[in-house]
Design a protein around this motif. Structure first.
Motif, PDB file in Angstrom:
ATOM      1  N   ALA A   1      25.375  -9.752 -35.574  1.00 26.33           N
ATOM      2  CA  ALA A   1      24.274  -9.000 -36.187  1.00 26.33           C
ATOM      3  C   ALA A   1      24.251  -7.512 -35.735  1.00 26.33           C
ATOM      4  O   ALA A   1      23.877  -6.730 -36.599  1.00 26.33           O
ATOM      5  CB  ALA A   1      22.950  -9.892 -36.100  1.00 26.33           C
ATOM      6  N   ALA A   2      24.151  -7.332 -34.556  1.00 29.91           N
ATOM      7  CA  ALA A   2      23.989  -6.282 -33.951  1.00 29.91           C
ATOM      8  C   ALA A   2      25.246  -4.905 -34.281  1.00 29.91           C
ATOM      9  O   ALA A   2      25.072  -4.196 -34.620  1.00 29.91           O
ATOM     10  CB  ALA A   2      23.895  -6.420 -32.518  1.00 29.91           C
ATOM     11  N   THR A   3      26.515  -5.794 -34.552  1.00 27.19           N
ATOM     12  CA  THR A   3      27.442  -5.092 -34.702  1.00 27.19           C
ATOM     13  C   THR A   3      27.480  -4.646 -36.105  1.00 27.19           C
ATOM     14  O   THR A   3      27.621  -3.128 -36.622  1.00 27.19           O
ATOM     15  CB  THR A   3      28.771  -5.851 -34.500  1.00 27.19           C
ATOM     16  OG1 THR A   3      28.617  -6.388 -33.211  1.00 27.19           O
ATOM     17  CG2 THR A   3      29.947  -4.847 -34.917  1.00 27.19           C
ATOM     18  N   LEU A   4      27.046  -5.451 -37.048  1.00 26.12           N
ATOM     19  CA  LEU A   4      26.941  -5.228 -38.543  1.00 26.12           C
ATOM     20  C   LEU A   4      25.840  -3.982 -38.691  1.00 26.12           C
ATOM     21  O   LEU A   4      25.932  -3.276 -39.605  1.00 26.12           O
ATOM     22  CB  LEU A   4      26.581  -6.566 -39.405  1.00 26.12           C
ATOM     23  CG  LEU A   4      27.602  -7.469 -39.349  1.00 26.12           C
ATOM     24  CD1 LEU A   4      27.169  -8.481 -40.171  1.00 26.12           C
ATOM     25  CD2 LEU A   4      28.932  -6.695 -39.987  1.00 26.12           C
ATOM     26  N   GLN A   5      24.828  -4.192 -37.986  1.00 24.80           N
ATOM     27  CA  GLN A   5      23.725  -3.148 -37.992  1.00 24.80           C
ATOM     28  C   GLN A   5      24.077  -1.691 -37.717  1.00 24.80           C
ATOM     29  O   GLN A   5      23.703  -0.856 -38.335  1.00 24.80           O
ATOM     30  CB  GLN A   5      22.249  -3.609 -37.144  1.00 24.80           C
ATOM     31  CG  GLN A   5      21.289  -2.915 -37.405  1.00 24.80           C
ATOM     32  CD  GLN A   5      20.232  -3.518 -36.536  1.00 24.80           C
ATOM     33  OE1 GLN A   5      19.761  -2.795 -35.285  1.00 24.80           O
ATOM     34  NE2 GLN A   5      19.430  -4.548 -36.669  1.00 24.80           N
TER      35      GLN A   5
END
Length: 469
Positions: free
Chosen positions: A94-98
Motif C-alpha cells: 500500500a505504501a509503495t503504490l501510494q
C-alpha cells in the motif's frame, strides 16, 4: 620589515612583521581561517567577480534555506505517518503504490508546467523565484495537514502536494540558473553556482542537527499544536526571507514590468531633453514581485470591468497570430509604418461578456531587430499609459492627452477607424521624436538594451502596398 599583502578574493590585508623572529600567531590564524571560509563558500575573486547585489541576496537565501530544511523535516514526518509508518495494519504494498501514484502525478505536472510557462521563466525570474517558494510552503502545508484528514482523501492530497513540488522544482531550478548567470559578472557562472551549492549544503547540515533535536523534543509532546505552530512560524519566516532576497536583486535586463516603469518615468519627466530615469537598483524597489496573473504576450492589457472610465478593457497583443486584419481601414493604419520594422493596428471588438474592448495588435517584421522590438513595445506602452489620466502640466505631454481623448471616443464612436488612425499618427510622431532619447537615457543608467526579456509571440509579418499575412 613590514610586508603588506592583499588576497584577490578578500579585502583582508595580511601584515607580516619580520623582525627578530616575532610572529603574531593570533592574527595569522584569524586571517587563515577567514581566507579558508572565503575560498570554500564564496566565488574566487569575491567581491570583484560578482554583482553588487550578491551578498544581500545570498544572506537572505541562506536564511530561507534553513527554514525550508526545518519545514521539510516536519512535512516528511507527516508524510511517513500518512503512509502508515508505525501502524500495525499498514502494508508495504500500500505504501509503495501510494508513493508511485504521488511521484507519477508530480512528473506529469513538471512536464505540463514546463510546456505552458517555460518561455516566461527568463522574463520573470524574480517573480517565479518567489512564487516557487510560496508554492513550496503551500505544498508542505498540505502534507502536514494530510494526517488529520479522512483516509479516503489522503492520497489525493499527497498528489496535490506532489504536483506543487514538481512546479517548484521547475520554476525554482530554472530561475536559480538565471539569477546565477546575472550574478556571475566575470563569466564565472560555474564557480558561483558551485559556491551557492556549498552554502546550501552547509545550511542543510546545520538544519539537520536542529531537526534531530526538534524531532526528539516533539516526540515527547502529547499535542500536535506545537509542531504545527512551529511549521507556521518557519513558513512565515521562509516567505519573508525569500521576499527580501528577491527584492534585493537588481536585474539590468528589461522585462515587461520594468520596461513599463521606465516608460512611465520617461513620460513623467518635466523636460524630455533631460530625462533622469531610475537605475536597476531603484526600479527593483518598485517592481511588482507577484506573478499572478500568468505572464503572457498580453501583459500590457487592462482588465477593469467595474471601473468608472470609458476604457475598461484594453487588450495589447504582441507578436500573436491575427486572423481578421484584411480590411481597408487596417491597411491604412499599417501604411503609417511603411518605414518601420513594426506596425500597430487598433480595432474595436466585443468581449465574451458583451463588453466593448479596444484591441491593439503589435506586428513585427521578419527583419525586426532588438531595437525595433523595443521601439514597438515603447509605442504599445505609450498607448497603454495613455489610457490612464494624463497630467497636462508639461507641454510636450499634450499629445498623450489627445491620445487619451481619442481612445475614449473610440469606445462609443459609430465608426472608430478614423479615430484609430488618428491615434496611431499622433503616437507614431511622438515615438519617432522621443524613442532615441529614451534609449539613450536607459543606457546612461546602465540598462541593457542589446537584448531584452519582454514577452513577444512567435509570429512575424510582412506588409507592403498590397499587404498580406
Amino acid at each position: 620589515m613590514l610586508l603588506r599583502q592583499q588576497h584577490k578574493s578578500s579585502n583582508t590585508k595580511t601584515h607580516k612583521i619580520l623582525r627578530g623572529g616575532q610572529n603574531q600567531i593570533r592574527e595569522r590564524v584569524h586571517t587563515w581561517l577567514r581566507r579558508q571560509m572565503t575560498e570554500v563558500f564564496l566565488p574566487a575573486g569575491y567581491p570583484d567577480t560578482v554583482t553588487d547585489d550578491y551578498w544581500d541576496y545570498q544572506k537572505w537565501d541562506t536564511l530561507q534555506a534553513l527554514c525550508s530544511s526545518i519545514n521539510n523535516t516536519l512535512a516528511t514526518q507527516a508524510v511517513l505517518e500518512t503512509a502508515g509508518v508505525g501502524k500495525a495494519d499498514a502494508t508495504v504494498l500500500a505504501a509503495t503504490l501510494q508513493w508511485i501514484i504521488r511521484d507519477g502525478t508530480g512528473m506529469i505536472g513538471r512536464i505540463l508546467f514546463a510546456k505552458l510557462q517555460g518561455h516566461t521563466l527568463d522574463c520573470y525570474a524574480k517573480q517565479y523565484r518567489l512564487f516557487a517558494d510560496i508554492l513550496d510552503d503551500c505544498a508542505r502545508t498540505v502534507q502536514v495537514c494530510t494526517p488529520f484528514c479522512h483516509a479516503s482523501l489522503r492520497l489525493a492530497l499527497l498528489c496535490v502536494a506532489s504536483l506543487g513540488f514538481s512546479i517548484v522544482g521547475v520554476a525554482g531550478g530554472s530561475t536559480r540558473a538565471s539569477l546565477t548567470q546575472h550574478q556571475a559578472k566575470a563569466d564565472n557562472m560555474a564557480d558561483v553556482s558551485a559556491k551557492d551549492s556549498s552554502q546550501e549544503t552547509a545550511v542543510n547540515l546545520i538544519a539537520l542537527v536542529l531537526s534531530l533535536a526538534l524531532v526528539s523534543l516533539l516526540d515527547h509532546t502529547h499535542t500536535s499544536a506545537i509542531p504545527f505552530l512551529l511549521f507556521v512560524f518557519c513558513s512565515f519566516l521562509h516567505i519573508k526571507c525569500n521576499y527580501n532576497a528577491c527584492r534585493s536583486i537588481h536585474l539590468p535586463t528589461l522585462n515587461p514590468r520594468r520596461y513599463q516603469l521606465l516608460v512611465r518615468d520617461f513620460l513623467s519627466s518635466e523636460l524630455y531633453s533631460h530625462v533622469d530615469l531610475r537605475t536597476p537598483s531603484q526600479i527593483a524597489s518598485d517592481e511588482d514581485l507577484l506573478i499572478f496573473p500568468w505572464p503572457s504576450t498580453q501583459d500590457l492589457s487592462i482588465f477593469r470591468p467595474f471601473a468608472r472610465t470609458p476604457i475598461r478593457t484594453f487588450v495589447v497583443r504582441v507578436g500573436e497570430e491575427v486572423s481578421s486584419l484584411h480590411t481597408s481601414h487596417v491597411t491604412e493604419q499599417i501604411s503609417i509604418f511603411h518605414q518601420e520594422n513594426y506596425a500597430i493596428t487598433i480595432t474595436r471588438e466585443v468581449g465574451w461578456l458583451g463588453d466593448t474592448r479596444i484591441v491593439v495588435d503589435v506586428l513585427l517584421s521578419n527583419h525586426s531587430s532588438t531595437t525595433d522590438e523595443l521601439k514597438a513595445l515603447f509605442h504599445a506602452t505609450l498607448l497603454r499609459v495613455s489610457c490612464d489620466t494624463i497630467n497636462q502640466s508639461t507641454v510636450w505631454l499634450r499629445p498623450l492627452h489627445i491620445i487619451h481623448t481619442k481612445l475614449s471616443e473610440i469606445v462609443s464612436a459609430s465608426d472608430p477607424m478614423p479615430l484609430a488612425k488618428e491615434v496611431l499618427q499622433i503616437s507614431h510622431n511622438f515615438v519617432c521624436t522621443q524613442f532615441e532619447v529614451f534609449i539613450r537615457s536607459m543606457e546612461e543608467k546602465c540598462w541593457v538594451t542589446s537584448r531584452h526579456h519582454c514577452l513577444i509571440g512567435q509570429w512575424t509579418s510582412e506588409w507592403s502596398s498590397h499587404w498580406s499575412r
